[in-house]
Design a protein around this motif. Sequence first.
Motif, PDB file in Angstrom:
ATOM      1  N   GLN A 109       0.842  -1.189   0.000  1.00 26.73           N
ATOM      2  CA  GLN A 109       0.000   0.000   0.000  1.00 26.73           C
ATOM      3  C   GLN A 109       0.886   1.251   0.000  1.00 26.73           C
ATOM      4  N   GLN A 110       0.573   2.196  -0.897  1.00 25.50           N
ATOM      5  CA  GLN A 110       1.376   3.410  -1.045  1.00 25.50           C
ATOM      6  C   GLN A 110       0.595   4.628  -0.571  1.00 25.50           C
ATOM      7  N   ASN A 111       1.332   5.703  -0.328  1.00 26.74           N
ATOM      8  CA  ASN A 111       0.712   6.954   0.101  1.00 26.74           C
ATOM      9  C   ASN A 111      -0.022   7.604  -1.067  1.00 26.74           C
ATOM     10  N   GLY A 112      -1.033   8.398  -0.750  1.00 33.06           N
ATOM     11  CA  GLY A 112      -1.759   9.135  -1.767  1.00 33.06           C
ATOM     12  C   GLY A 112      -2.807   8.298  -2.466  1.00 33.06           C
ATOM     13  N   THR A 113      -3.543   8.965  -3.353  1.00 34.30           N
ATOM     14  CA  THR A 113      -4.615   8.328  -4.110  1.00 34.30           C
ATOM     15  C   THR A 113      -4.087   7.838  -5.443  1.00 34.30           C
ATOM     16  N   ALA A 114      -4.385   6.579  -5.752  1.00 30.43           N
ATOM     17  CA  ALA A 114      -3.918   6.012  -7.019  1.00 30.43           C
ATOM     18  C   ALA A 114      -4.472   6.815  -8.195  1.00 30.43           C
ATOM     19  N   GLY A 115      -3.614   7.034  -9.202  1.00 30.28           N
ATOM     20  CA  GLY A 115      -4.031   7.763 -10.386  1.00 30.28           C
ATOM     21  C   GLY A 115      -3.790   9.262 -10.316  1.00 30.28           C
ATOM     22  N   THR A 116      -3.278   9.748  -9.181  1.00 33.74           N
ATOM     23  CA  THR A 116      -3.023  11.186  -9.059  1.00 33.74           C
ATOM     24  C   THR A 116      -1.553  11.536  -9.306  1.00 33.74           C
ATOM     25  N   GLY A 117      -0.682  10.538  -9.342  1.00 34.91           N
ATOM     26  CA  GLY A 117       0.736  10.806  -9.558  1.00 34.91           C
ATOM     27  C   GLY A 117       1.034  11.213 -10.997  1.00 34.91           C
ATOM     28  N   ALA A 118       2.191  11.799 -11.211  1.00 40.27           N
ATOM     29  CA  ALA A 118       2.598  12.231 -12.545  1.00 40.27           C
ATOM     30  C   ALA A 118       2.742  11.032 -13.481  1.00 40.27           C
ATOM     31  N   VAL A 119       2.419  11.248 -14.762  1.00 39.81           N
ATOM     32  CA  VAL A 119       2.485  10.178 -15.761  1.00 39.81           C
ATOM     33  C   VAL A 119       3.256  10.675 -16.986  1.00 39.81           C
ATOM     34  N   ASN A 120       3.533   9.719 -17.890  1.00 41.26           N
ATOM     35  CA  ASN A 120       4.236  10.034 -19.153  1.00 41.26           C
ATOM     36  C   ASN A 120       5.524  10.821 -18.903  1.00 41.26           C
ATOM     37  N   ILE A 121       6.360  10.282 -18.056  1.00 41.27           N
ATOM     38  CA  ILE A 121       7.601  10.949 -17.682  1.00 41.27           C
ATOM     39  C   ILE A 121       8.660  10.663 -18.752  1.00 41.27           C
ATOM     40  N   GLU A 122       9.236  11.720 -19.297  1.00 41.24           N
ATOM     41  CA  GLU A 122      10.272  11.604 -20.320  1.00 41.24           C
ATOM     42  C   GLU A 122      11.444  12.503 -19.954  1.00 41.24           C
ATOM     43  N   CYS A 123      12.648  12.017 -20.225  1.00 39.41           N
ATOM     44  CA  CYS A 123      13.855  12.796 -19.944  1.00 39.41           C
ATOM     45  C   CYS A 123      14.743  12.831 -21.182  1.00 39.41           C
ATOM     46  N   THR A 124      15.482  13.917 -21.318  1.00 43.64           N
ATOM     47  CA  THR A 124      16.409  14.101 -22.428  1.00 43.64           C
ATOM     48  C   THR A 124      17.696  14.703 -21.885  1.00 43.64           C
ATOM     49  N   TRP A 125      18.822  14.190 -22.376  1.00 41.17           N
ATOM     50  CA  TRP A 125      20.139  14.685 -21.961  1.00 41.17           C
ATOM     51  C   TRP A 125      20.679  15.557 -23.087  1.00 41.17           C
ATOM     52  N   PHE A 126      20.946  16.838 -22.775  1.00 40.35           N
ATOM     53  CA  PHE A 126      21.358  17.796 -23.785  1.00 40.35           C
ATOM     54  C   PHE A 126      22.863  18.032 -23.733  1.00 40.35           C
ATOM     55  N   MET A 127      23.552  17.747 -24.865  1.00 43.83           N
ATOM     56  CA  MET A 127      24.951  18.099 -25.069  1.00 43.83           C
ATOM     57  C   MET A 127      25.865  17.642 -23.935  1.00 43.83           C
ATOM     58  N   GLU A 128      25.501  16.547 -23.251  1.00 43.13           N
ATOM     59  CA  GLU A 128      26.295  16.022 -22.140  1.00 43.13           C
ATOM     60  C   GLU A 128      26.451  17.056 -21.028  1.00 43.13           C
ATOM     61  N   LYS A 129      25.451  17.946 -20.889  1.00 40.28           N
ATOM     62  CA  LYS A 129      25.546  19.012 -19.884  1.00 40.28           C
ATOM     63  C   LYS A 129      24.320  19.082 -18.989  1.00 40.28           C
ATOM     64  N   ASP A 130      23.118  19.062 -19.604  1.00 41.34           N
ATOM     65  CA  ASP A 130      21.875  19.256 -18.850  1.00 41.34           C
ATOM     66  C   ASP A 130      20.905  18.114 -19.135  1.00 41.34           C
ATOM     67  N   VAL A 131      20.069  17.836 -18.138  1.00 40.52           N
ATOM     68  CA  VAL A 131      18.982  16.873 -18.290  1.00 40.52           C
ATOM     69  C   VAL A 131      17.665  17.616 -18.115  1.00 40.52           C
ATOM     70  N   GLU A 132      16.737  17.391 -19.013  1.00 38.89           N
ATOM     71  CA  GLU A 132      15.394  17.969 -18.902  1.00 38.89           C
ATOM     72  C   GLU A 132      14.379  16.839 -18.848  1.00 38.89           C
ATOM     73  N   CYS A 133      13.585  16.827 -17.798  1.00 36.20           N
ATOM     74  CA  CYS A 133      12.531  15.829 -17.636  1.00 36.20           C
ATOM     75  C   CYS A 133      11.176  16.533 -17.682  1.00 36.20           C
ATOM     76  N   SER A 134      10.212  15.888 -18.326  1.00 34.48           N
ATOM     77  CA  SER A 134       8.868  16.450 -18.428  1.00 34.48           C
ATOM     78  C   SER A 134       7.845  15.387 -18.089  1.00 34.48           C
ATOM     79  N   TRP A 135       6.640  15.820 -17.720  1.00 39.40           N
ATOM     80  CA  TRP A 135       5.590  14.906 -17.299  1.00 39.40           C
ATOM     81  C   TRP A 135       4.236  15.562 -17.497  1.00 39.40           C
ATOM     82  N   GLN A 136       3.193  14.762 -17.296  1.00 36.91           N
ATOM     83  CA  GLN A 136       1.819  15.254 -17.337  1.00 36.91           C
ATOM     84  C   GLN A 136       1.126  14.886 -16.035  1.00 36.91           C
ATOM     85  N   PRO A 137       0.130  15.667 -15.624  1.00 32.64           N
ATOM     86  CA  PRO A 137      -0.592  15.334 -14.383  1.00 32.64           C
ATOM     87  C   PRO A 137      -1.352  14.014 -14.527  1.00 32.64           C
TER      88      PRO A 137
END
Length: 396
Positions: A109-137
């Motif tokens: 059993q986990q904390n919070g209500t199921a289905g409310t966590g972030a979804v479709n999480i994607e990350c991209t590494w730019f020029m071996e310097k920065d990482v950008e991650c994005s998601w949807q509610p």
Amino acid sequence: METLLLLALAAALVEVSVPGPPPRLTIVSHSFDIGRCQLNVRWNASAESVNHACKEYHSVVWTDGIATDALLSSSTDRTMEVELGKNLGFGVREECGDMRGKWVNVTLQQNGTAGTGAVNIECTWFMEKDVECSWQPGKKAPAGTHYTLSYWHEKMKTREQRCSNYTWSKGSEGTRFGCRFELPSSSGLPKLHLLLQGNTGDIQPVCVFRGDTASYIPEIFDPPSISNLSNVRDGILVEWTRPVNRNNLCYQVEDNKKNPYYTFMDLTKEVIPVEANEQHTFRVRVSQRCDTCPRCWSDWSKEKVWKPKDKPPDKTFKILLCTMIPFIVIVLTIILLIYLKSIRRLILPTIPDPGKFLKLMFEDQNEDLQKQPPEDPLKDEQTHPLTVMEPIGNEN
């Protein structure tokens, strides 16, 4: 004698008798360390298991119904990383050689209500310097839900770090939120631990792992640069530089007059089959993969223009030129023959003889010297006497 042999055989059979199946586990307890995305599990074996000669435990984590992180150990506790936000379960059983006990499973059993966590999480590494991650509610997340991103990897000195550079964008798939943080590394991307938490306790925390042997993170490199363009037999040779010291990269070359792009694997030069007598504009870009990741391409390089150096003249002009040259030569020859004398005078003017010029000059001077000077006009002048007359009547 036979009696002694039978007694010895019976004793041997007693010593190698196979024990019965191990008894079942009785208690399983668990807890989450959300900040570290970890699951801590402890189980207690029965008294029969404690006294058993063979004590090993086979444990697994059930993630969305799939068994992962299997481990065989003699310990009665275990700590492991788990992806919070998914349907999680834990199972353990006793094993002893070929003898296996029954699984003891527990739903986590986990904390919070199921289905409310972030979804479709994607990350991209730019020029071996920065990482950008994005998601949807999450689908069940209330309106106005905000998420905070914490990240950690093995090269960090501190355990976890909060991301602060948040962004958002709206596209065909809906609104996406994101955050960008620094991650300089020239030796490859380490395994990233990402934790997304909501602004209220009702939002279910989500943990994911990216990079290394976990889910793939696409890398976007700096664009290559075109170093040279040259004319070869089959077209134009385009040469470019690698943006990073990597092999097995995919390159695309764009010609402004052709479509689609030319794609090459792990090359830094290639002949583009185009007309070298026409002007072309080339660009190059790079990606880790050729076809499986459309969003992994770098930006296009700066344009480089190919201009033909020796463009062949038009055939009509060539024919006209070949016809006019003999005609012009003939006309000029006739004119030269007719006006040869005049042209010769213009080119070679007559130069007067200096001897004749001096002779004429001295002759003129001699003639002037030989002429008689004019007589003095006073020589022939006549002289007459002057008579002075006095007035009459004034004598005293």
